[in-house]
Structures are given as structure tokens and as C-alpha cells.
Design a protein around this motif. Structure first.
Motif, PDB file in Angstrom:
ATOM      1  N   ASP A 190       0.838  -1.208   0.000  1.00  8.96           N
ATOM      2  CA  ASP A 190       0.000   0.000   0.000  1.00  8.96           C
ATOM      3  C   ASP A 190       0.874   1.260   0.000  1.00  8.96           C
ATOM      4  OD1 ASP A 190      -2.239  -1.547   0.018  1.00  8.96           O
ATOM      5  OD2 ASP A 190      -3.036  -0.841   1.928  1.00  8.96           O
ATOM      6  N   SER A 211      -3.492  -6.888  -2.293  1.00  7.53           N
ATOM      7  CA  SER A 211      -3.190  -5.480  -2.595  1.00  7.53           C
ATOM      8  C   SER A 211      -2.492  -5.317  -3.941  1.00  7.53           C
ATOM      9  CB  SER A 211      -2.312  -4.902  -1.474  1.00  7.53           C
ATOM     10  OG  SER A 211      -1.927  -3.592  -1.769  1.00  7.53           O
ATOM     11  N   TYR A 228      -6.916  -0.308  -3.967  1.00 13.97           N
ATOM     12  CA  TYR A 228      -7.126   0.164  -2.599  1.00 13.97           C
ATOM     13  C   TYR A 228      -5.811   0.457  -1.881  1.00 13.97           C
ATOM     14  CZ  TYR A 228     -11.490  -2.407  -3.550  1.00 13.97           C
ATOM     15  OH  TYR A 228     -12.630  -2.893  -4.132  1.00 13.97           O
ATOM     16  N   ALA A 259      -4.902   1.421   2.351  1.00 16.14           N
ATOM     17  CA  ALA A 259      -5.421   1.730   3.688  1.00 16.14           C
ATOM     18  C   ALA A 259      -4.474   2.685   4.405  1.00 16.14           C
ATOM     19  CB  ALA A 259      -5.567   0.438   4.489  1.00 16.14           C
ATOM     20  N   GLN A 307      -9.304   3.962  10.319  1.00 16.83           N
ATOM     21  CA  GLN A 307      -8.609   3.586   9.083  1.00 16.83           C
ATOM     22  C   GLN A 307      -9.492   3.951   7.903  1.00 16.83           C
ATOM     23  OE1 GLN A 307      -6.349  -0.305   8.207  1.00 16.83           O
ATOM     24  NE2 GLN A 307      -8.351  -0.598   7.279  1.00 16.83           N
ATOM     25  N   ILE A 365      -9.872   4.116   3.569  1.00 24.06           N
ATOM     26  CA  ILE A 365      -9.365   3.402   2.385  1.00 24.06           C
ATOM     27  C   ILE A 365      -9.459   4.296   1.155  1.00 24.06           C
ATOM     28  CG2 ILE A 365      -9.628   1.325   0.940  1.00 24.06           C
ATOM     29  CD1 ILE A 365      -9.186   0.410   3.729  1.00 24.06           C
ATOM     30  N   ASN A 387      -9.477   4.539  -2.867  1.00 19.08           N
ATOM     31  CA  ASN A 387      -9.880   3.614  -3.930  1.00 19.08           C
ATOM     32  C   ASN A 387      -9.756   4.369  -5.242  1.00 19.08           C
ATOM     33  OD1 ASN A 387     -11.145   1.988  -5.778  1.00 19.08           O
ATOM     34  ND2 ASN A 387     -13.112   1.895  -4.718  1.00 19.08           N
TER      35      ASN A 387
END
Ligand code: FE2
Length: 372
Positions: free
Chosen positions: A93, A133, A138, A140, A149, A151, A153
């Protein structure tokens, strides 16, 4: 009449690398690469000295917070044209954010999605089998000051390529493997049951479910002798489930597990595991027909037994891999049932709306109460 848009797309080129030698040969590193990974992997990967390496540990532990992301952006500098992220979900991420033209301030990415402009290419190599992932849009981010948290997108966060190299999963602690693979299982089941699913996403969901069930069965029957093959199966299944979930979304299991991760600090995959059966039992009670019966039939076909008992049979198998403890063991108090239910309805309302059936506040509170 409202017409819901359902679509299927997969933007990432997926390549298999049988082992590390194959990975190094398929993914030659360049002087303008930024390699974001973990210390232990740098020792294995031995990148050439001209590659800028950023071990994630140097930035901090735990989830990606605005502070950690800021540190990563500053450490990364500007002289790179491709990001290669090798690691677990949080590392992948973070690698996504480092491809952006402007990743700071982090809060702006949420308030002005048009600021998510991809300026560098992205290669992701997962080292856990579950987050998916590497094939999702996405990312986080955890905001510690509000304990939430959020997200992102956006198609700007999709990787250009991913490499699946099972050798990178060697030595993963068994409980991490089990929990991570259960996250993949949840992605597959929730996307299968989603109103946004399509024949294409359902095909991937079903195959991922089948492969994960077979891998878990092999491990319980054959023990560590089956582990190498099972890990490879789980990794492929996790990526398939990731594509399905990128297209059809997650739902109530992810929503209800959210307070367990943010408040009780239970790892994401394990938190999903803790609530999965209770959510499926409620779905069965509220809407026994429809897509849920297809899921039960598949589980019964692979594991044996009657479709009606599929979630019990599945639970017995999973309990061998990851014993399920009560939420009170993790420190949950009865007084938190209302707080957690409220968090689900306010912060995870999109996921609840994507559920197989609609769940009320009372339904959600009852799930927490039954697991306490
Ligand atoms: Fe997940």
C-alpha cells in the motif's frame, strides 16, 4: 428504476516467478528504481548498489499513518521513476502512494481524489498470501488521532505488474499464514455474495475458495510436508480473490471486523476469521437462498458433508489451523458492543450496504454479543 453499474476489469499484468532466481531474472533492477521492502528481504534479494533501497522498518512499525507516509516520501526523494514494493499488505500500500505525483498532505488525498495522479510505474511483489493489494486499487491509511482507518480507492493506485514468487513466503509464521489466507478467503466469499459481482468476478471468487479449501485440507492432512505446495496455491488464490474483491468489493465481515482491528489491535485476517461464521450464520437465517446456497454447495463439494452444514464443516477445518478465541480474550468489554456497532454503521456503511442482506444495528450488536 436504478440501474447498478457492474463491471469487471483487471489492470495489472500478473507474472509467476517460480523462485528467487527466476524473479531476479524477470525483474531486472534499474538505477532509477526505488525498492521499498523489508530488511530481511534485502538480505535475500541482494539488490545492486545503484538501486535506492528503502526498508520499511526504518520508517516505523504497524499500519501506514500520515506520519509514516510523510517520512517515506521524504526518504524516497524525487530521483526515481519506478517503485518496486516487496512485502506484506502495508508495504505494498505504501509503495502505491510513492508513485503519486503528490502524496502529501495525506488528508488531501481523501478530500480531493483528483490529486491521486500516478507519476511513476509500479511493480508489486507480495510476501503474504492474503491481502490481494498487488491487484487492487485500494490503499489503507490509519489516522491514529481519530483511531480510524480510511481506504483510498483509485485506479491510479493499481500496479502495472505483479510477480508471484512463492519462495518469498518461505518461513512465514504459521499463524500469519493461516490468518492471511483467511483474509483472502473472506475477499473471495464477500465478493462472490456481492450485488456488484459479475460472472467474471464470481469465477475468480469460486476458484479462489476452492484452492484455499484444498490447501487448508492438505495442511491438516499432511502437515508441514504439504506446506510448500499449499503456500503456492494460497498465493495464487489470494491474487484471484484480490481481483474479485477489487471489482465486487467487500462487505459485512470486513465491516464488523474493523473495530476489532482498530480498537483491539487484532490482525486484519484474524479479525475477519473471528466474525466470519457469525455473519454467514446470520445471512443463512435472513436469506438462505440465492448466492449463499451456491457458496455452501461449493464448500460441501470440496470438504464433504451436506451443504446445510457447510459453514460448520468449514469451521471445524479452520479451527485446526487457527483456534478461534472469544473477543473477551482480546480485551473486548460488554460496554464496547454499542461503540463497535456504531463504528460499523458510521464508518463502514458502504461495506454494510454491499452486504448479501441488509443488517440492522441490532443484528450487528448481536454478532458482537455472541462472540464476546
Ligand atoms: Fe481484507
Amino acid at each position: 428504476m436504478i440501474v447498478m453499474e457492474r463491471a469487471f476489469q483487471a489492470k495489472t499484468k500478473i507474472m509467476e516467478a517460480r523462485d528467487l532466481t527466476a524473479l531476479k531474472s524477470l525483474l531486472p533492477l534499474n538505477p532509477d528504481d526505488l525498492l521499498l521492502t523489508e530488511e530481511r528481504l534485502l538480505e535475500i534479494l541482494t539488490p545492486p548498489p545503484f538501486v535506492k533501497c528503502l526498508p520499511r522498518e526504518r520508517l516505523g512499525q504497524g499500519p501506514n499513518t500520515p506520519q509514516l507516509i510523510e517520512a517515506a516520501v521524504h526518504e524516497a526523494g524525487a530521483g526515481y521513476r519506478r517503485v518496486i514494493g516487496i512485502g506484506g499488505g502495508a508495504t505494498l500500500d505504501l509503495a502505491k502512494l510513492l508513485t503519486l505525483e503528490q502524496a502529501l498532505p495525506v488528508a488531501d488525498l481523501f478530500s480531493s481524489p483528483d490529486k491521486l495522479i500516478k507519476a511513476r510505474s509500479l511493480v508489486l511483489v507480495p510476501t503474504t498470501p492474503g491481502t490481494g493489494s498487488e491487484v487492487t486499487p485500494y490503499c489503507a491509511v490509519y489516522f491514529p488521532e481519530v483511531g480510524a482507518q480510511l481506504i483510498l480507492n483509485s485506479s491510479s493506485l493499481c500496479a502495472d505488474a505483479t510477480f508471484l514468487c512463492p519462495e518469498l513466503l518461505d518461513g512465514i509464521p504459521f499463524n500469519v499464514l493461516a490468518a492471511s489466507s483467511f483474509d483472502a478467503f473472506t475477499h473471495a466469499c464477500e465478493s462472490y455474495l456481492s450485488a456488484l459481482s459479475t460472472p467474471f468476478s464470481r469465477l475468480l471468487s469460486l476458484q479462489a475458495i476452492r484452492m484455499l479449501l484444498c490447501a487448508w485440507q492438505d495442511i491438516t492432512h499432511m502437515g508441514s510436508g504439504a506446506l510448500a505446495d499449499a503456500i503456492s496455491q494460497m498465493q495464487t488464490a489470494g491474487t484471484m480473490a484480490g481481483i474479485a474483491y477489487a471489482n465486487a468489493g467487500a462487505a459485512a465481515v470486513h465491516a464488523i471486523s474493523y473495530p476489532l482491528s482498530t480498537r483491539l489491535k487484532i490482525k486484519h485476517g484474524e479479525a475477519n476469521y473471528l466474525v466470519f461464521k457469525a455473519v454467514m450464520d446470520l445471512y443463512r437465517h435472513k436469506a438462505p437462498h440465492g448466492a449463499l446456497s451456491g457458496l455452501q454447495e461449493l464448500i460441501a463439494t470440496v470438504l464433504g458433508g451436506e451443504p446445510d452444514m457447510a459453514f460448520e464443516t468449514l469451521d471445524q477445518l479452520c479451527q485446526n489451523l487457527l483456534p478461534r478465541r472469544r473477543l473477551s480474550v482480546y480485551g473486548m468489554q460488554e460496554g464496547q458492543i454499542i461503540e463497535f456497532t456504531d463504528m460499523v454503521l458510521t464508518r463502514q456503511n458502504m461495506l454494510i450496504a454491499n452486504g448479501y442482506t441488509q443488517l440492522s444495528a441490532g443484528d450487528i450488536a448481536n454478532i458482537y454479543r455472541s462472540l464476546l
